[in-house]
Each structure stands twice: as structure tokens, then as C-alpha cells.
Enzyme design. Sequence first.
Site, PDB file in Angstrom:
ATOM      1  N   ALA A  95       0.825  -1.209   0.000  1.00 29.96           N
ATOM      2  CA  ALA A  95       0.000   0.000   0.000  1.00 29.96           C
ATOM      3  C   ALA A  95       0.864   1.267   0.000  1.00 29.96           C
ATOM      4  O   ALA A  95       0.451   2.304  -0.529  1.00 29.96           O
ATOM      5  CB  ALA A  95      -0.907  -0.002   1.222  1.00 29.96           C
ATOM      6  N   TYR A  96       2.046   1.153   0.581  1.00 32.28           N
ATOM      7  CA  TYR A  96       2.917   2.338   0.646  1.00 32.28           C
ATOM      8  C   TYR A  96       3.336   2.800  -0.745  1.00 32.28           C
ATOM      9  O   TYR A  96       3.638   3.979  -0.961  1.00 32.28           O
ATOM     10  CB  TYR A  96       4.156   2.001   1.494  1.00 32.28           C
ATOM     11  N   GLU A  97       3.351   1.861  -1.696  1.00 37.04           N
ATOM     12  CA  GLU A  97       3.771   2.184  -3.068  1.00 37.04           C
ATOM     13  C   GLU A  97       2.619   2.746  -3.913  1.00 37.04           C
ATOM     14  O   GLU A  97       2.830   3.164  -5.068  1.00 37.04           O
ATOM     15  CB  GLU A  97       4.331   0.932  -3.761  1.00 37.04           C
TER      16      GLU A  97
ATOM     17  N   THR B   8      -4.691  -3.425   1.464  1.00 36.02           N
ATOM     18  CA  THR B   8      -5.145  -3.773   2.819  1.00 36.02           C
ATOM     19  C   THR B   8      -3.981  -3.609   3.782  1.00 36.02           C
ATOM     20  O   THR B   8      -2.920  -4.215   3.578  1.00 36.02           O
ATOM     21  CB  THR B   8      -5.622  -5.242   2.869  1.00 36.02           C
ATOM     22  N   VAL B   9      -4.189  -2.779   4.786  1.00 37.15           N
ATOM     23  CA  VAL B   9      -3.176  -2.615   5.827  1.00 37.15           C
ATOM     24  C   VAL B   9      -3.787  -3.103   7.143  1.00 37.15           C
ATOM     25  O   VAL B   9      -4.824  -2.597   7.575  1.00 37.15           O
ATOM     26  CB  VAL B   9      -2.711  -1.150   5.950  1.00 37.15           C
ATOM     27  N   ILE B  10      -3.151  -4.108   7.725  1.00 37.31           N
ATOM     28  CA  ILE B  10      -3.677  -4.714   8.955  1.00 37.31           C
ATOM     29  C   ILE B  10      -2.734  -4.404  10.112  1.00 37.31           C
ATOM     30  O   ILE B  10      -1.514  -4.622  10.001  1.00 37.31           O
ATOM     31  CB  ILE B  10      -3.835  -6.241   8.771  1.00 37.31           C
TER      32      ILE B  10
ATOM     33  N   HIS C 176       4.326   0.183  12.563  1.00 40.17           N
ATOM     34  CA  HIS C 176       4.428   0.072  11.104  1.00 40.17           C
ATOM     35  C   HIS C 176       3.103   0.400  10.411  1.00 40.17           C
ATOM     36  O   HIS C 176       3.074   1.105   9.392  1.00 40.17           O
ATOM     37  CB  HIS C 176       4.865  -1.357  10.738  1.00 40.17           C
TER      38      HIS C 176
ATOM     39  N   PHE D 123     -10.205   5.861  -2.710  1.00 39.52           N
ATOM     40  CA  PHE D 123      -9.419   5.237  -1.641  1.00 39.52           C
ATOM     41  C   PHE D 123     -10.042   3.897  -1.275  1.00 39.52           C
ATOM     42  O   PHE D 123     -10.933   3.811  -0.427  1.00 39.52           O
ATOM     43  CB  PHE D 123      -9.391   6.184  -0.433  1.00 39.52           C
TER      44      PHE D 123
ATOM     45  N   ARG E 126     -14.852  -6.778   4.960  1.00 40.01           N
ATOM     46  CA  ARG E 126     -14.984  -5.645   4.029  1.00 40.01           C
ATOM     47  C   ARG E 126     -14.565  -5.996   2.610  1.00 40.01           C
ATOM     48  O   ARG E 126     -14.500  -5.131   1.746  1.00 40.01           O
ATOM     49  CB  ARG E 126     -14.148  -4.467   4.570  1.00 40.01           C
TER      50      ARG E 126
HETATM   51  N1  INI Z   1       1.801  -3.218   3.031  1.00 45.91           N
HETATM   52  C1  INI Z   1       0.470  -3.373   2.918  1.00 45.91           C
HETATM   53  O1  INI Z   1      -0.091  -3.134   1.845  1.00 45.91           O
HETATM   54  N2  INI Z   1      -0.253  -3.803   3.990  1.00 45.91           N
HETATM   55  C2  INI Z   1       0.325  -4.080   5.198  1.00 45.91           C
HETATM   56  O2  INI Z   1      -0.410  -4.481   6.143  1.00 45.91           O
HETATM   57  C3  INI Z   1       1.722  -3.928   5.330  1.00 45.91           C
HETATM   58  N3  INI Z   1       2.368  -4.208   6.582  1.00 45.91           N
HETATM   59  O3  INI Z   1       1.682  -4.479   7.570  1.00 45.91           O
HETATM   60  O4  INI Z   1       3.583  -4.208   6.698  1.00 45.91           O
HETATM   61  C4  INI Z   1       2.460  -3.468   4.203  1.00 45.91           C
HETATM   62  N4  INI Z   1       3.800  -3.290   4.270  1.00 45.91           N
HETATM   63  C5  INI Z   1       4.610  -3.098   3.083  1.00 45.91           C
HETATM   64  C6  INI Z   1       4.625  -1.658   2.615  1.00 45.91           C
HETATM   65  O5  INI Z   1       3.427  -1.303   1.978  1.00 45.91           O
HETATM   66  C7  INI Z   1       5.753  -1.434   1.607  1.00 45.91           C
HETATM   67  O6  INI Z   1       5.576  -2.268   0.500  1.00 45.91           O
HETATM   68  C8  INI Z   1       7.145  -1.695   2.212  1.00 45.91           C
HETATM   69  O7  INI Z   1       7.327  -0.976   3.411  1.00 45.91           O
HETATM   70  C9  INI Z   1       8.256  -1.269   1.202  1.00 45.91           C
HETATM   71  O8  INI Z   1       8.160   0.109   0.876  1.00 45.91           O
END
Ligand code: INI
Length: 158
Positions: free
Chosen positions: A57-59, A81-83, A89, A114, A128
Site C-alpha cells: 500500500a505504501y507504493e 489492505t493494511v492490517i 508500522h 481510496f 470488508r
Molecule cells: N503493506 C500493505 O499493503 N499492507 C500491510 O499491512 C503492510 N504491513 O503491515 O507491513 C504493508 N507493508 C509493506 C509496505 O506497503 C511497503 O511495500 C514496504 O514498506 C516497502 O516500501
Amino acid sequence: MKVIEGHIAAPQARIAIAIARFNHFINDSLLDGAIDALKRTGQVADDNITVVWVPGAYELPLTVKALANTGEYDAIVALGTVIRGGTAHFDYVAGGASSGLATASMQSEIPVAFGVLTTENIEQAIERAGTKAGNKGAEAALTALEMINVINAIKANV
Ligand code: INI
């Protein structure tokens, strides 16, 4: 009184979906829901849907920005999905994704929906993603289409 409202159907719309691989077993269902909503409710043609997979999700924000910069899409749907885990983190990933997507939408001036779940646990995410709390991927897809029509209606009204 003037009221501007967007319809959902957008048969000419070109839609990009940016989707994270992380938690893909949930995200696959969000994607299914989004594509079904785009095609069946939104009347979007299969050829006008582009799906881009990224690591997490960060990307998503950078990916959405790059997609928006091509000028090829009328709206972008971001899915992931971010859990929450045992560390901070979650806050960095979820916060970065949401603020980055908002910035990408504002800068590009195209709708970015979003469709990123931010949940306390896997059960909430499953709920969800097509079970008892609906499908947030489908909701995000319909929001993207409605926003295309709202923005077009605002521009046509001036
Ligand atoms: N990325 C997600 O999409 N969901 C998550 O729950 C998650 N957790 O929990 O770590 C997650 N981490 C990876 C992040 O999105 C990046 O890909 C990584 O940090 C590299 O930039």
C-alpha cells in the site's frame, strides 16, 4: 437553487486500478468487486480498465501519480489492505498511503478513490472484502465513476 450530482454510469471512462500485492488474498476480492462494479454497474468497457500491481500500500501513491501523469485515465482506484500489527508500522504504511493518495488526487486533479482497508485484524478485512460488510473495492470503483461525472458536471456548469 442549483444542484449538481454525478451519475454512476460512465461508459466512456478509462480507469486505472493500482493494487498492492501485500495481503493479496484480501486484495484479490477487492479487485474482483471493483472490476464487477465498473463493468456491470458503471458500463465501463473491459478494454478501458488497466490494472497495475505494486508491492504494498505504501507504493500506491507514487504509482497513482505516475498513472495520472500519463493523461490516459479519467480516474484511478487504489486498492490495498493494511492490517495493524504489534508495532507502529501500520500507522506509517496506512498514513503514508492515505495522505499520499489524497495529494496525488489534488495535484493531478483527477479522482482517486481510496479503496485501501485499514483494519485492526484479518477478520475485519475479510468482512470488508465481499462478505458481511460489503466490498470496499466495489464501493471505491463506483465512487471513482461518480466523481468523474461530478467533476465533469461542475466544469460543464461554469
Ligand atoms: N503493506 C500493505 O499493503 N499492507 C500491510 O499491512 C503492510 N504491513 O503491515 O507491513 C504493508 N507493508 C509493506 C509496505 O506497503 C511497503 O511495500 C514496504 O514498506 C516497502 O516500501
